[in-house]
Motif scaffolding. Structure first.
Motif, PDB file in Angstrom:
ATOM      1  N   SER A  24      -8.868  -4.264  -3.685  1.00 32.21           N
ATOM      2  CA  SER A  24      -7.516  -4.300  -3.125  1.00 32.21           C
ATOM      3  C   SER A  24      -7.358  -5.374  -2.052  1.00 32.21           C
ATOM      4  N   LEU A  25      -8.328  -5.489  -1.163  1.00 32.36           N
ATOM      5  CA  LEU A  25      -8.204  -6.417  -0.038  1.00 32.36           C
ATOM      6  C   LEU A  25      -8.190  -7.865  -0.488  1.00 32.36           C
ATOM      7  N   LEU A  26      -8.987  -8.193  -1.491  1.00 30.72           N
ATOM      8  CA  LEU A  26      -9.123  -9.585  -1.914  1.00 30.72           C
ATOM      9  C   LEU A  26      -8.241  -9.936  -3.105  1.00 30.72           C
ATOM     10  N   ALA A  27      -7.417  -9.003  -3.552  1.00 27.08           N
ATOM     11  CA  ALA A  27      -6.482  -9.320  -4.642  1.00 27.08           C
ATOM     12  C   ALA A  27      -5.521 -10.409  -4.188  1.00 27.08           C
ATOM     13  N   PRO A  28      -5.098 -11.278  -5.095  1.00 26.37           N
ATOM     14  CA  PRO A  28      -4.191 -12.364  -4.705  1.00 26.37           C
ATOM     15  C   PRO A  28      -2.907 -11.815  -4.098  1.00 26.37           C
ATOM     16  N   GLY A  29      -2.545 -12.333  -2.946  1.00 27.51           N
ATOM     17  CA  GLY A  29      -1.331 -11.873  -2.270  1.00 27.51           C
ATOM     18  C   GLY A  29      -0.705 -13.005  -1.481  1.00 27.51           C
TER      19      GLY A  29
ATOM     20  N   ALA B  29      -7.056  -8.170  10.747  1.00 27.14           N
ATOM     21  CA  ALA B  29      -6.823  -6.759  11.066  1.00 27.14           C
ATOM     22  C   ALA B  29      -5.475  -6.297  10.526  1.00 27.14           C
ATOM     23  N   VAL B  30      -4.445  -7.115  10.692  1.00 26.97           N
ATOM     24  CA  VAL B  30      -3.131  -6.764  10.156  1.00 26.97           C
ATOM     25  C   VAL B  30      -3.171  -6.660   8.637  1.00 26.97           C
ATOM     26  N   GLU B  31      -3.849  -7.587   7.995  1.00 27.62           N
ATOM     27  CA  GLU B  31      -3.915  -7.538   6.533  1.00 27.62           C
ATOM     28  C   GLU B  31      -4.661  -6.297   6.061  1.00 27.62           C
ATOM     29  N   MET B  32      -5.646  -5.852   6.795  1.00 29.88           N
ATOM     30  CA  MET B  32      -6.358  -4.623   6.436  1.00 29.88           C
ATOM     31  C   MET B  32      -5.453  -3.403   6.552  1.00 29.88           C
ATOM     32  N   VAL B  33      -4.661  -3.350   7.608  1.00 31.24           N
ATOM     33  CA  VAL B  33      -3.717  -2.236   7.740  1.00 31.24           C
ATOM     34  C   VAL B  33      -2.680  -2.296   6.621  1.00 31.24           C
ATOM     35  N   HIS B  34      -2.193  -3.479   6.324  1.00 35.45           N
ATOM     36  CA  HIS B  34      -1.216  -3.627   5.239  1.00 35.45           C
ATOM     37  C   HIS B  34      -1.818  -3.183   3.905  1.00 35.45           C
ATOM     38  N   THR B  35      -3.050  -3.608   3.622  1.00 34.64           N
ATOM     39  CA  THR B  35      -3.683  -3.238   2.350  1.00 34.64           C
ATOM     40  C   THR B  35      -3.931  -1.738   2.282  1.00 34.64           C
ATOM     41  N   TYR B  36      -4.378  -1.144   3.381  1.00 36.49           N
ATOM     42  CA  TYR B  36      -4.534   0.315   3.415  1.00 36.49           C
ATOM     43  C   TYR B  36      -3.218   1.001   3.053  1.00 36.49           C
ATOM     44  N   SER B  37      -2.114   0.505   3.625  1.00 41.52           N
ATOM     45  CA  SER B  37      -0.822   1.151   3.377  1.00 41.52           C
ATOM     46  C   SER B  37      -0.416   1.027   1.913  1.00 41.52           C
ATOM     47  N   LEU B  38      -0.729  -0.113   1.297  1.00 44.46           N
ATOM     48  CA  LEU B  38      -0.408  -0.292  -0.121  1.00 44.46           C
ATOM     49  C   LEU B  38      -1.240   0.638  -0.994  1.00 44.46           C
ATOM     50  N   ILE B  39      -2.530   0.743  -0.695  1.00 44.06           N
ATOM     51  CA  ILE B  39      -3.405   1.633  -1.467  1.00 44.06           C
ATOM     52  C   ILE B  39      -2.862   3.061  -1.430  1.00 44.06           C
ATOM     53  N   HIS B  40      -2.510   3.530  -0.249  1.00 42.73           N
ATOM     54  CA  HIS B  40      -2.032   4.905  -0.113  1.00 42.73           C
ATOM     55  C   HIS B  40      -0.620   5.068  -0.673  1.00 42.73           C
ATOM     56  N   ASP B  41       0.251   4.084  -0.475  1.00 38.39           N
ATOM     57  CA  ASP B  41       1.613   4.184  -1.015  1.00 38.39           C
ATOM     58  C   ASP B  41       1.621   4.245  -2.539  1.00 38.39           C
ATOM     59  N   ASP B  42       0.646   3.622  -3.175  1.00 40.57           N
ATOM     60  CA  ASP B  42       0.596   3.579  -4.641  1.00 40.57           C
ATOM     61  C   ASP B  42       0.087   4.879  -5.262  1.00 40.57           C
ATOM     62  N   LEU B  43      -0.467   5.770  -4.467  1.00 41.58           N
ATOM     63  CA  LEU B  43      -1.073   6.991  -4.994  1.00 41.58           C
ATOM     64  C   LEU B  43      -0.053   7.863  -5.726  1.00 41.58           C
ATOM     65  N   PRO B  44      -0.499   8.659  -6.689  1.00 37.03           N
ATOM     66  CA  PRO B  44       0.432   9.536  -7.423  1.00 37.03           C
ATOM     67  C   PRO B  44       1.259  10.443  -6.518  1.00 37.03           C
ATOM     68  N   ALA B  45       0.705  10.889  -5.400  1.00 39.55           N
ATOM     69  CA  ALA B  45       1.451  11.761  -4.493  1.00 39.55           C
ATOM     70  C   ALA B  45       2.523  11.013  -3.708  1.00 39.55           C
ATOM     71  N   MET B  46       2.491   9.691  -3.740  1.00 35.42           N
ATOM     72  CA  MET B  46       3.445   8.863  -3.007  1.00 35.42           C
ATOM     73  C   MET B  46       4.387   8.186  -3.998  1.00 35.42           C
ATOM     74  N   ASP B  47       4.198   6.863  -4.198  1.00 34.86           N
ATOM     75  CA  ASP B  47       5.106   6.121  -5.079  1.00 34.86           C
ATOM     76  C   ASP B  47       4.649   6.088  -6.532  1.00 34.86           C
ATOM     77  N   ASN B  48       3.388   6.493  -6.777  1.00 38.22           N
ATOM     78  CA  ASN B  48       2.855   6.625  -8.135  1.00 38.22           C
ATOM     79  C   ASN B  48       2.989   5.319  -8.935  1.00 38.22           C
ATOM     80  N   ASP B  49       2.464   4.236  -8.360  1.00 37.50           N
ATOM     81  CA  ASP B  49       2.467   2.940  -9.046  1.00 37.50           C
ATOM     82  C   ASP B  49       1.171   2.735  -9.804  1.00 37.50           C
ATOM     83  N   GLN B  50       1.238   1.822 -10.774  1.00 36.85           N
ATOM     84  CA  GLN B  50       0.075   1.524 -11.610  1.00 36.85           C
ATOM     85  C   GLN B  50      -0.520   0.149 -11.340  1.00 36.85           C
ATOM     86  N   TYR B  51       0.296  -0.791 -10.895  1.00 35.22           N
ATOM     87  CA  TYR B  51      -0.165  -2.159 -10.662  1.00 35.22           C
ATOM     88  C   TYR B  51       0.229  -2.626  -9.268  1.00 35.22           C
TER      89      TYR B  51
END
Length: 298
Positions: free
Chosen positions: A45-50, A78-100
């Motif tokens: 997740s952290l090193l994915a192109p962004g 540090a900011v990018e790590m917090v941002h990536t953490y938020s994306l990982i958790h936001d994508d979870l099925p219990a949240m936004d339930n994204d696949q990509y």
């Protein structure tokens, strides 16, 4: 097509994104105590192109305040790590339930929900470790930790996501929607600029100007993001499209329509750029970044 107004920022990206990427790669080379699957999940997740807008905002703010951008590189990561953490958790099925996300399967799709949760937890913790260890002097490190913790907490990033989850079925008005996204999206834009200014030991008036710029930029970014979910395509965005409408989420196009949303974003960018006048030529790349946010198609 990116207009010439964005070119200065794009040139900056070309010259400085490799610094951010190399630092993120270095920070995620964990020792033997980190289980291999967790390491893989974090790096997936952290090193994915962004776009790396938030870490670049840190560097640009430092530069606008007269500080060598490299001095702000730990805070940018540090900011990018917090941002990536938020994306990982936001994508979870219990949240936004994204696949990509960022052109890759989401962390939970690739590694399972438990590893995804732990990867996000690890990144959040490591962000503060980096600030505490590498930002100097100590009083600036403390202020940076305070600022990032506040931006990531219940009254900002996390609170905005919670409010977004509660706001289902297109219920709410424009004031409520803007309040959600000033926290969910805008908080990290604002703190990115604040961290750059703090590391540069900028005076209060400059910190306030950067904060006003970040508030307007973050909201414009979210409006364009909502429009891209309506108008964009998955291959260029690297994530699913059309999901907001399917889930009947409260968005700017749903409330204002696409044309008025675009107009609102353009007005916010004009207002954001006006906040930077006191910085003169040093804010050229920040001005150009704002134009990029308005014109982006991915």
């Amino acid at each position: 097509m990116i207009a010439c107004g964005s070119q200065l920022f794009l040139d900056y990206v070309h010259g400085n994104s490799p610094l951010v990427e190399a630092a993120l790669d270095r920070y995620s080379q964990y020792g033997d105590d980190c289980p291999p699957t967790l390491r893989q999940a974090i790096r997936h997740s952290l090193l994915a192109p962004g776009k790396r807008l938030r870490p670049l905002l840190v560097l640009l703010a430092a530069g606008a305040c007269g500080c060598p951008p490299r001095a702000a590189l730990p805070a940018a990561c540090a900011v990018e790590m917090v941002h990536t953490y938020s994306l990982i958790h936001d994508d979870l099925p219990a949240m936004d339930n994204d696949q990509y996300r960022r052109g890759r399967p989401c962390c939970h799709v690739q590694f399972g929900e438990a590893q995804a949760i732990l990867a996000g937890d690890a990144l959040l913790a490591q962000a503060f470790e980096i600030l505490a260890d590498e930002v100097q002097p100590a009083d600036v490190a403390v202020r940076c930790c305070q600022a990032l913790a506040r931006a990531a907490g219940p009254g900002a990033l996390v609170g905005g996501q919670a409010a977004d989850l509660e706001c289902a079925g297109n219920t709410g008005d424009l004031a409520r929607l803007e309040h959600i996204h000033r926290r969910k999206t805008g908080a990290l834009f604002r703190v990115s600029l604040q961290l750059g200014g703090l590391i540069a030991r900028a005076e209060r008036s400059r910190l306030d100007a950067l904060d006003a710029f970040g508030q307007k930029l973050g909201l414009a970014f979210q409006i364009i993001d909502d429009l891209l979910d309506e108008q964009g395509n998955a291959s260029s965005l690297g994530k699913s499209v059309g999901k907001d409408r399917k889930q009947a989420k409260l968005t700017f196009p749903a409330l204002l329509g696409e044309a008025r949303s675009q107009q609102r974003a353009a007005a916010l960018i004009d207002e954001a750029q006006a906040e930077l006048r006191a910085f003169g030529d040093r804010a050229g790349c920040l001005q150009s970044l704002a134009q990029y946010v308005l014109e982006r198609n991915h």
